[in-house]
Design a protein around this motif. Structure first.
Motif, PDB file in Angstrom:
ATOM      1  N   PHE A 195     -30.160 -32.700 -24.230  1.00 46.61           N
ATOM      2  CA  PHE A 195     -31.055 -33.173 -23.170  1.00 46.61           C
ATOM      3  C   PHE A 195     -30.637 -32.532 -21.852  1.00 46.61           C
ATOM      4  N   LEU A 196     -31.614 -31.921 -21.160  1.00 46.72           N
ATOM      5  CA  LEU A 196     -31.385 -31.338 -19.842  1.00 46.72           C
ATOM      6  C   LEU A 196     -32.306 -32.024 -18.837  1.00 46.72           C
ATOM      7  N   GLU A 232     -45.504 -26.483 -24.541  1.00 49.06           N
ATOM      8  CA  GLU A 232     -45.939 -25.762 -23.341  1.00 49.06           C
ATOM      9  C   GLU A 232     -45.933 -26.623 -22.090  1.00 49.06           C
ATOM     10  N   ASP A 233     -45.812 -27.925 -22.235  1.00 49.83           N
ATOM     11  CA  ASP A 233     -45.955 -28.815 -21.082  1.00 49.83           C
ATOM     12  C   ASP A 233     -44.620 -29.392 -20.626  1.00 49.83           C
ATOM     13  N   THR A 234     -43.522 -28.726 -20.916  1.00 45.52           N
ATOM     14  CA  THR A 234     -42.215 -29.258 -20.530  1.00 45.52           C
ATOM     15  C   THR A 234     -41.955 -29.022 -19.050  1.00 45.52           C
ATOM     16  N   PRO A 235     -41.254 -29.940 -18.396  1.00 45.75           N
ATOM     17  CA  PRO A 235     -40.956 -29.770 -16.973  1.00 45.75           C
ATOM     18  C   PRO A 235     -39.926 -28.667 -16.740  1.00 45.75           C
ATOM     19  N   ALA A 236     -39.928 -28.123 -15.534  1.00 42.93           N
ATOM     20  CA  ALA A 236     -38.954 -27.095 -15.174  1.00 42.93           C
ATOM     21  C   ALA A 236     -37.558 -27.711 -15.065  1.00 42.93           C
ATOM     22  N   VAL A 242     -35.976 -32.119 -20.540  1.00 38.92           N
ATOM     23  CA  VAL A 242     -36.347 -31.356 -21.730  1.00 38.92           C
ATOM     24  C   VAL A 242     -35.292 -31.562 -22.802  1.00 38.92           C
ATOM     25  N   THR A 243     -35.734 -31.667 -24.049  1.00 40.15           N
ATOM     26  CA  THR A 243     -34.796 -31.723 -25.165  1.00 40.15           C
ATOM     27  C   THR A 243     -34.912 -30.442 -25.987  1.00 40.15           C
ATOM     28  N   ILE A 244     -33.772 -29.963 -26.416  1.00 41.88           N
ATOM     29  CA  ILE A 244     -33.688 -28.835 -27.343  1.00 41.88           C
ATOM     30  C   ILE A 244     -33.088 -29.382 -28.628  1.00 41.88           C
ATOM     31  N   ALA A 287     -38.351 -37.928 -24.253  1.00 41.25           N
ATOM     32  CA  ALA A 287     -39.099 -39.186 -24.331  1.00 41.25           C
ATOM     33  C   ALA A 287     -38.491 -40.274 -23.465  1.00 41.25           C
ATOM     34  N   HIS A 288     -37.190 -40.210 -23.222  1.00 39.56           N
ATOM     35  CA  HIS A 288     -36.493 -41.329 -22.577  1.00 39.56           C
ATOM     36  C   HIS A 288     -36.226 -41.111 -21.095  1.00 39.56           C
TER      37      HIS A 288
END
Length: 372
Positions: A357-358, A241-245, A287-289, A282-283
């Motif tokens: 990774f986006l 729920e805390d992923t950046p836009a 956001v990672t999917i 993490a890096h």
């Protein structure tokens, strides 16, 4: 020199303009070989060292496990090796016992050094072929554009989905209708893009701040309930729920998620588990999917090629799905797509794990792509 050998070479358009004396000189360096079925004449990526002229039998040109074209007598393959020392763009395999003339590149180069006038005839032949191939491509391109245009018109019938949405209070049915409406919207957008490219117009997709977790959940829930490669699998979705836009072309990212999920379904046995996660990277800011399955895994010799266009190991596959994912994520959004499989994860058992990774909105990569 055997007159039949000259006649065989004369059937090849590259040599059709050569005078008899010059063709006879070239023929002295040609070698005739008999190859059994299954013999590999050359492999993709190897240095090009010879041209092959098929007199009897059948050859196939292939990339990975995909057959590109079948060669029948009297025809040839590998001619670019005579002109430039580049790696082979495809492999050639003998399908049935075949008689092949082999013209080594070094023999051809020595011949041209002695007979430079033949280079003019060769250039004219190649020029004529390029014009012919260009005309064929233009006709196929026009046909494809017409099909896309007509498909766009057919989409108009799906307006009845909107009426169905208004006519029902069933939550399950409304979710299904919403999924179909989203698919209709994405398909219309893809057709607009295809037509724009066909007309050589600049295409600028709509990019906006997107909740990647919500996007992933919508795609996965819809496909898990509807796609034949997924309905007998267990699809688990975990979205943080805390992923950046992320500022992105949401229609394109939905295509990425769909391709990866369907691939996981095709690689899994009935009842197999597929886990899709989203979380903050993490890096870097983003956001990672992650799409992970318990399927058959990817063979070591296949892994370096899975993002190559038209490369596939699945019968009936076309090899465009993962190539599309890489283009969308890396070229269009400045992100990255990586994959690991059992050979890279020896302690984790079977299956494969794809990670996308986006970059987040406001990060250097995200800012660069949002203004591209």
């Amino acid at each position: 020199m055997d007159a039949s050998r000259l006649q065989q070479l004369r059937q090849i358009d590259l040599f059709a303009r050569f005078p008899d004396a010059q063709l006879r000189a070239l023929a002295t360096g040609v070698e005739e070989h008999r190859y059994p079925a299954g013999h590999i004449l050359c492999r993709e990526g190897e240095p090009g060292t010879a041209m092959y002229i098929l007199l009897e039998g059948r050859l196939r040109v292939f990339k990975g496990r995909r057959t590109i074209v079948t060669i029948t007598p009297v025809d040839y393959v590998g001619e670019m090796a005579l002109l430039e020392p580049q790696p082979r763009s495809a492999g050639v395999e003998v399908v049935e016992e075949s008689t092949v003339l082999v013209l080594p590149a070094e023999v051809f180069h020595r011949y041209l050094a002695d007979e430079p006038s033949c280079l003019v005839g060769l250039i004219r032949t190649l020029s004529a072929r390029i014009r012919r191939d260009t005309a064929v491509l233009a006709e196929e391109f026009e046909h494809t554009n017409i099909l896309v245009h007509d498909m766009k018109n057919i989409l108009a019938a799906f307006v009845f989905l909107d009426s169905l949405e208004r006519a029902t209070d069933d939550p399950a049915l409304r979710r299904k209708v919403a999924f179909m409406q989203g698919a209709r919207r994405d398909l219309a957008m893809m057709m607009e893009e295809a037509l724009a490219h066909a007309k050589r117009h600049e295409w600028r997709p709509c990019r906006q701040a997107t909740d990647i977790g919500m996007l992933v959940r919508e795609v996965c829930e819809g496909l898990a309930a509807s796609h034949s490669d997924l309905t007998d699998k267990q699809v688990f979705i975990a979205t943080a729920e805390d992923t950046p836009a992320v500022v992105c072309d949401s229609a394109a990212i939905r295509r990425v998620v769909a391709n990866l999920l369907i691939n996981a379904g095709q690689a899994s046995d009935a009842g197999g588990a597929i886990v899709v996660r989203t979380e903050s990277a993490a890096h870097a800011a983003g956001v990672t999917i992650t799409v992970e399955d318990e399927g058959h895994g990817i063979a070591p010799e296949v892994l370096p090629h899975i993002f190559d266009p038209q490369f596939t190991t699945r019968p009936g596959g076309n090899g465009f799905g993962l190539a599309s994912c890489r283009r969308i994520v890396e070229t269009a959004h400045g992100g990255a797509v990586t994959v690991t499989s059992p050979t890279h994860r020896p302690t984790q058992g079977r299956g494969s794990r794809f990670e996308v990774f986006l970059p987040a909105a406001g990060s250097p990569a995200g800012e660069k792509r949002s203004h591209a």
